[in-house]
Design a protein around this motif. Structure first.
Motif, PDB file in Angstrom:
ATOM      1  N   THR A 176     -39.264  20.964  -2.333  1.00  0.00           N
ATOM      2  CA  THR A 176     -38.934  20.082  -1.215  1.00  0.00           C
ATOM      3  C   THR A 176     -38.030  20.816  -0.241  1.00  0.00           C
ATOM      4  N   SER A 177     -38.503  21.032   0.951  1.00  0.00           N
ATOM      5  CA  SER A 177     -37.706  21.661   1.998  1.00  0.00           C
ATOM      6  C   SER A 177     -38.189  21.144   3.341  1.00  0.00           C
ATOM      7  N   VAL A 178     -37.376  21.360   4.356  1.00  0.00           N
ATOM      8  CA  VAL A 178     -37.755  20.919   5.697  1.00  0.00           C
ATOM      9  C   VAL A 178     -38.961  21.709   6.191  1.00  0.00           C
ATOM     10  N   ILE A 179     -38.912  23.027   6.015  1.00  0.00           N
ATOM     11  CA  ILE A 179     -39.995  23.916   6.443  1.00  0.00           C
ATOM     12  C   ILE A 179     -40.472  24.709   5.232  1.00  0.00           C
ATOM     13  N   ASP A 180     -41.769  24.828   5.057  1.00  0.00           N
ATOM     14  CA  ASP A 180     -42.307  25.615   3.953  1.00  0.00           C
ATOM     15  C   ASP A 180     -42.388  27.081   4.343  1.00  0.00           C
ATOM     16  N   ALA A 181     -42.164  27.950   3.373  1.00  0.00           N
ATOM     17  CA  ALA A 181     -42.166  29.389   3.630  1.00  0.00           C
ATOM     18  C   ALA A 181     -43.472  29.853   4.264  1.00  0.00           C
ATOM     19  N   GLU A 182     -44.591  29.331   3.792  1.00  0.00           N
ATOM     20  CA  GLU A 182     -45.888  29.768   4.302  1.00  0.00           C
ATOM     21  C   GLU A 182     -46.042  29.460   5.790  1.00  0.00           C
ATOM     22  N   THR A 183     -45.368  28.399   6.238  1.00  0.00           N
ATOM     23  CA  THR A 183     -45.417  28.048   7.659  1.00  0.00           C
ATOM     24  C   THR A 183     -44.844  29.169   8.506  1.00  0.00           C
ATOM     25  N   GLU A 213     -28.981  28.066   5.815  1.00  0.00           N
ATOM     26  CA  GLU A 213     -28.740  27.314   4.582  1.00  0.00           C
ATOM     27  C   GLU A 213     -28.581  25.834   4.875  1.00  0.00           C
ATOM     28  N   SER A 214     -28.047  25.543   6.069  1.00  0.00           N
ATOM     29  CA  SER A 214     -27.892  24.150   6.487  1.00  0.00           C
ATOM     30  C   SER A 214     -28.128  24.076   7.987  1.00  0.00           C
ATOM     31  N   ILE A 215     -28.248  22.875   8.482  1.00  0.00           N
ATOM     32  CA  ILE A 215     -28.492  22.686   9.910  1.00  0.00           C
ATOM     33  C   ILE A 215     -27.291  23.151  10.729  1.00  0.00           C
ATOM     34  N   ASP A 216     -26.112  23.219  10.096  1.00  0.00           N
ATOM     35  CA  ASP A 216     -24.909  23.674  10.795  1.00  0.00           C
ATOM     36  C   ASP A 216     -24.953  25.161  11.118  1.00  0.00           C
ATOM     37  N   ASP A 217     -25.879  25.892  10.507  1.00  0.00           N
ATOM     38  CA  ASP A 217     -26.003  27.321  10.806  1.00  0.00           C
ATOM     39  C   ASP A 217     -26.683  27.561  12.158  1.00  0.00           C
ATOM     40  N   PHE A 218     -27.363  26.552  12.676  1.00  0.00           N
ATOM     41  CA  PHE A 218     -28.070  26.721  13.937  1.00  0.00           C
ATOM     42  C   PHE A 218     -27.078  26.681  15.098  1.00  0.00           C
ATOM     43  N   THR A 219     -27.369  27.446  16.129  1.00  0.00           N
ATOM     44  CA  THR A 219     -26.468  27.491  17.282  1.00  0.00           C
ATOM     45  C   THR A 219     -26.656  26.246  18.136  1.00  0.00           C
ATOM     46  N   TRP A 220     -25.698  26.024  19.026  1.00  0.00           N
ATOM     47  CA  TRP A 220     -25.795  24.847  19.895  1.00  0.00           C
ATOM     48  C   TRP A 220     -27.027  24.907  20.782  1.00  0.00           C
ATOM     49  N   LYS A 270     -35.389  18.855  14.169  1.00  0.00           N
ATOM     50  CA  LYS A 270     -34.703  17.770  14.876  1.00  0.00           C
ATOM     51  C   LYS A 270     -34.670  16.503  14.016  1.00  0.00           C
ATOM     52  N   SER A 271     -35.803  16.149  13.425  1.00  0.00           N
ATOM     53  CA  SER A 271     -35.865  14.942  12.596  1.00  0.00           C
ATOM     54  C   SER A 271     -34.924  15.043  11.399  1.00  0.00           C
ATOM     55  N   TYR A 272     -34.878  16.229  10.794  1.00  0.00           N
ATOM     56  CA  TYR A 272     -33.979  16.425   9.661  1.00  0.00           C
ATOM     57  C   TYR A 272     -32.521  16.269  10.091  1.00  0.00           C
ATOM     58  N   ARG A 273     -32.178  16.845  11.226  1.00  0.00           N
ATOM     59  CA  ARG A 273     -30.806  16.743  11.736  1.00  0.00           C
ATOM     60  C   ARG A 273     -30.437  15.290  12.012  1.00  0.00           C
ATOM     61  N   GLU A 274     -31.326  14.579  12.658  1.00  0.00           N
ATOM     62  CA  GLU A 274     -31.045  13.178  12.965  1.00  0.00           C
ATOM     63  C   GLU A 274     -30.994  12.331  11.693  1.00  0.00           C
ATOM     64  N   GLY A 275     -31.801  12.705  10.694  1.00  0.00           N
ATOM     65  CA  GLY A 275     -31.740  12.001   9.423  1.00  0.00           C
ATOM     66  C   GLY A 275     -30.396  12.176   8.740  1.00  0.00           C
ATOM     67  N   GLU A 322     -27.589  12.712  10.215  1.00  0.00           N
ATOM     68  CA  GLU A 322     -26.617  11.932  10.977  1.00  0.00           C
ATOM     69  C   GLU A 322     -26.705  10.453  10.641  1.00  0.00           C
ATOM     70  N   SER A 323     -27.867  10.038  10.112  1.00  0.00           N
ATOM     71  CA  SER A 323     -28.055   8.634   9.740  1.00  0.00           C
ATOM     72  C   SER A 323     -27.794   8.398   8.254  1.00  0.00           C
ATOM     73  N   GLY A 324     -27.392   9.446   7.539  1.00  0.00           N
ATOM     74  CA  GLY A 324     -27.024   9.272   6.141  1.00  0.00           C
ATOM     75  C   GLY A 324     -28.026   9.786   5.129  1.00  0.00           C
ATOM     76  N   SER A 325     -29.069  10.488   5.576  1.00  0.00           N
ATOM     77  CA  SER A 325     -30.044  11.033   4.630  1.00  0.00           C
ATOM     78  C   SER A 325     -29.426  12.170   3.823  1.00  0.00           C
ATOM     79  N   GLU A 326     -30.050  12.469   2.683  1.00  0.00           N
ATOM     80  CA  GLU A 326     -29.542  13.529   1.821  1.00  0.00           C
ATOM     81  C   GLU A 326     -29.948  14.895   2.342  1.00  0.00           C
ATOM     82  N   GLU A 327     -29.082  15.878   2.062  1.00  0.00           N
ATOM     83  CA  GLU A 327     -29.402  17.249   2.461  1.00  0.00           C
ATOM     84  C   GLU A 327     -30.503  17.814   1.581  1.00  0.00           C
TER      85      GLU A 327
END
Length: 728
Positions: A362-369, A296-303, A341-346, A348-353
């Motif tokens: 609008t999503s980071v990854i499209d389902a079809e991918t 649901e968010s980038i925080d769900d990903f493991t280290w 990675k780009s979304y995560r860094e964005g 951290e720089s103040g971009s919207e979720e």
């Protein structure tokens, strides 16, 4: 020149540098190291906020570091399928490490030996050996970077260019090249200014450059006039300028490392250290808590998944071997990792979720991918820094399933499995019908003790073409006079591919049913027709903690232990079991029965997943067939397109992976069009290649057969195995 000639076998470290410049140099050095340390701290602090890993990553840390060092220093993954790339990276890595070690030696001599012990070891024979090693490895460093520049800008190797290619890639390679060439220029000027002493010939690159300066008559003023007060074109001024240019470039690079592509020098090694040897072949289990989220968010990903993202070097090796990308499906493994990675860094720089993955919008990854992924693990096998793509991809697929954004054909498959226990939606009572017209009865493993509990699988049970394979294998086991049996209607779908599509809880339900059923049977070994089942039973069922789910009223099982945690029950693919029977003399194959020219396709779940390449080949050769290897074979095998749910989904792709593979068999093998049979050892491969043979127009050119069908023909039992096929 005699006035400045060097007479001792050593050299002055800071020649031509004033005391003020010396202080400035160390202030800048301290600043660069501080910026570097802060950047590294921020990176690793971010990993600490990532979710926990489901498997140990830092156990036996010393062994992990030793193993990772071997992998890194040998460059074994870089040499995989790419000799040029392997040599290029080896030259750069070994050269860089040598220059780093050389700088460390200078620091030890100046700040330990001289400052504390009032002596020096950096003279005489040690100095000569040091200078030779630095020049030799420094030359390899420059040559390696020259190879990289040639490949990137002259050849323009396609896999080095993509959506995430940026100016930082250019800056990285040119900065390193500038450091290497600048170091030689600086050393050549020093040797020339010292009068080109004979012992400096060990610095053969710098010595040659000094001879060049002498040949063009470069003026020299002498050391007393060198530095800031010198003027005009002379060696002292050029040396001063080269020294500061080299130093400033080095400081910039050190400070820049944690903030851009150079960080892979650290993150890649850390990624190799913390790798899971079973990654891909086993997927992390989801918590029994239904409130848990996947992506649901980038925080769900493991280290470790965050570290994977930072370890990516954009080399494109994963992209170049991906069958989905080769078929123009909207998947590029590199882009998925770098998009995250780009979304995560964005952020951290103040971009919207925004949603991590969704079907449209609008999503980071499209389902079809992610639907395009065949779960073949080619990307992971090719990755030189051990990125575990499939782990992140499965997380994304699980999120799609949670959201209900799943392909309609896969929803039908899920429904079939839930209602009937198989992907076809056919009645469980019909599961053993394929065996009815055999000349012998197939035993019921629920009612009698057997040596082999044979898991037949969905396609050999319900698909007409694969039923022939099931009958062939049954005939082989009967001919070998071994004790085997099947579960009939208590057998259900194994769950492998729906799990990789994201349906974790249905997979758990299937796993619980099977282990509970097996507990009521008496057998020694599980034998699987399908490599997908083989991988799941061998590597994934033992990972499930059934106790977490046993009390869930939604789960139709009461089993509350870990199944086969100590590997007491052996799990075989049928080719492994039958190879043993041949070796024991229970099945007579003398290697002269058949004379076909054949080629063999390595199934992903048998080969790349489980490193089994030889058993099917041994059986093919035992039948007398001449085996002509595909150009892409063993770990480099090209997926049929059926994995990861691909068997049930329709894609507009050209060519289909199965069509491309058959073309390869007929055009790129040594025998070419002389190949008579395309041999498989997987029911899904059989289905995909039979389809590809039709859609690609190859029906009259080649026959698709299973290894089992070759064997029954070799032992003269093909009529018995195909009796029902004739009736159909």
């Amino acid at each position: 020149m005699d006035a400045v000639a060097q007479s001792t076998v050593a050299r002055e470290t800071y020649w031509g540098i004033t005391s003020v410049e010396y202080a400035v140099f160390y202030f800048l050095a301290f600043t660069a190291v501080a910026v570097f340390a802060y950047g590294v701290y921020r990176r690793f602090a971010r990993y600490s906020r990532g979710d926990d890993e489901s498997s140990p990553r830092v156990d036996d840390l010393s062994k992990r570091i030793v193993s990772a060092s071997k992998i890194a220093l040998s460059n074994e993954k870089q040499f995989n399928r790419d000799l040029y790339g392997g040599l290029m990276h080896a030259f750069i890595l070994w050269g860089f490490l040598t220059l780093f070690i050389a700088t460390t030696i200078l620091m030890i001599d100046e700040y330990a030996a001289q400052a504390v012990l009032h002596t020096t070891f950096w003279e005489g024979d040690f100095y000569l050996a040091y200078q030779f090693a630095v020049d030799a490895m420094g030359l390899l460093f420059v040559v390696g970077l020259g190879m990289a520049i040639y490949r990137r800008y002259w050849v323009r190797n396609h896999r080095l260019w993509g959506r995430h290619t940026s100016s930082e890639d250019d800056l990285f390679v040119w900065t390193l090249f500038g450091l290497g060439v600048g170091g030689f220029l600086l050393e050549g000027l020093r040797v020339y200014s010292a009068g080109i002493p004979d012992h400096e010939v060990v610095s053969f690159v710098a010595y040659g450059m000094a001879l060049g300066f002498e040949a063009v008559g470069l003026p020299t003023l002498g050391p007393e006039q060198a530095g800031l007060n010198a003027s005009g074109l002379n060696v002292e001024n050029l040396h001063w300028l080269a020294w500061w240019s080299h130093s400033l470039l080095a400081f910039f690079f050190i400070a820049w490392i944690p903030y851009a592509k150079p960080f892979h020098m650290l993150s890649s090694f850390a990624n190799v250290v913390t790798r899971d040897e079973k990654a891909g072949r086993r997927l992390p289990n989801v918590p029994s808590d239904l409130d848990a989220t996947n992506a649901e968010s980038i925080d769900d990903f493991t280290w470790k998944e965050l570290l994977d993202q930072d370890a990516c070097t954009k080399c494109g090796r994963c992209s170049s071997v991906c069958p989905a990308k080769a078929s123009d499906r909207p998947l590029d493994p590199r882009d998925v990792i770098l998009d995250l990675k780009s979304y995560r860094e964005g952020l951290e720089s103040g971009s919207e979720e925004q949603p991590i993955i969704a079907d449209g919008g609008t999503s980071v990854i499209d389902a079809e991918t992610m639907e395009s992924c065949m779960a073949c693990m080619a990307c992971m096998d090719a990755c030189p820094v051990e990125i575990e793509h499939l782990k992140s991809f499965t997380r994304l697929n699980r999120q799609l399933t949670d959201q209900g954004d799943i392909d309609s054909s896969m929803q039908d498959v899920f429904q079939n499995v839930m209602q009937n226990g198989n992907t076809f939606g056919d009645s469980p009572r019909n599961r053993g019908d394929w065996s009815e017209d055999l000349a012998f009865d197939v035993p019921d493993a629920r009612e009698e003790e057997v040596d082999y509990l044979w898991y037949v699988g969905d396609f050999p049970s319900y698909d007409e073409r694969n039923k022939q394979v099931a009958r062939s294998l049954a005939t082989i086991l009967e001919e070998a006079d071994v004790s085997f049996g099947i579960l009939f209607d208590d057998e259900k779908y194994d769950g492998n591919d729906i799990r990789r599509v994201g349906e974790e809880f249905l997979y758990i339900e299937l796993a619980g049913h099977h282990v509970e059923t097996w507990e009521d049977c008496e057998f020694d070994t599980i034998v699987c027709t399908d490599p997908h089942s083989y991988n799941t039973f061998k590597n994934e069922y033992p990972e499930v903690d059934f106790d977490e789910f046993a009390d869930d009223p939604m789960m139709p099982f009461e089993y509350d232990e870990r199944w086969n945690e100590d590997s007491e029950i052996e799990v075989y693919h049928w080719t492994q079991a039958v190879e043993e029977l041949v070796n024991e003399g229970k099945l007579e194959l003398n290697g002269s029965e058949l004379d076909y020219t054949v080629t063999y396709h390595d199934p992903c779940h048998l080969g790349r997943y489980n490193d089994e390449y030889e058993a099917p080949r041994a059986l093919i050769e035992a039948t007398g067939c001449e085996l002509d290897e595909m150009p892409r074979n063993r770990s480099n095998s090209f997926c049929c397109g059926g994995g990861g749910g691909g068997l049930w989904m329709d894609f507009e792709e050209e060519p289909k992976p199965s069509e491309e593979r058959i073309r390869e068999a007929l055009e790129d093998t040594d025998a070419g069009s002389g190949v008579e049979k395309f041999v498989v050892a997987c029911p899904m491969c059989m289905t995909m290649y039979e389809d590809g043979r039709k859609t690609g127009g190859y029906e009259d050119e080649i026959e698709i057969v299973d290894v089992a069908e070759l064997i029954v023909e070799a032992i003269g039992k093909e009529d018995e195995a195909r009796v029902e096929a004739a009736a159909d």
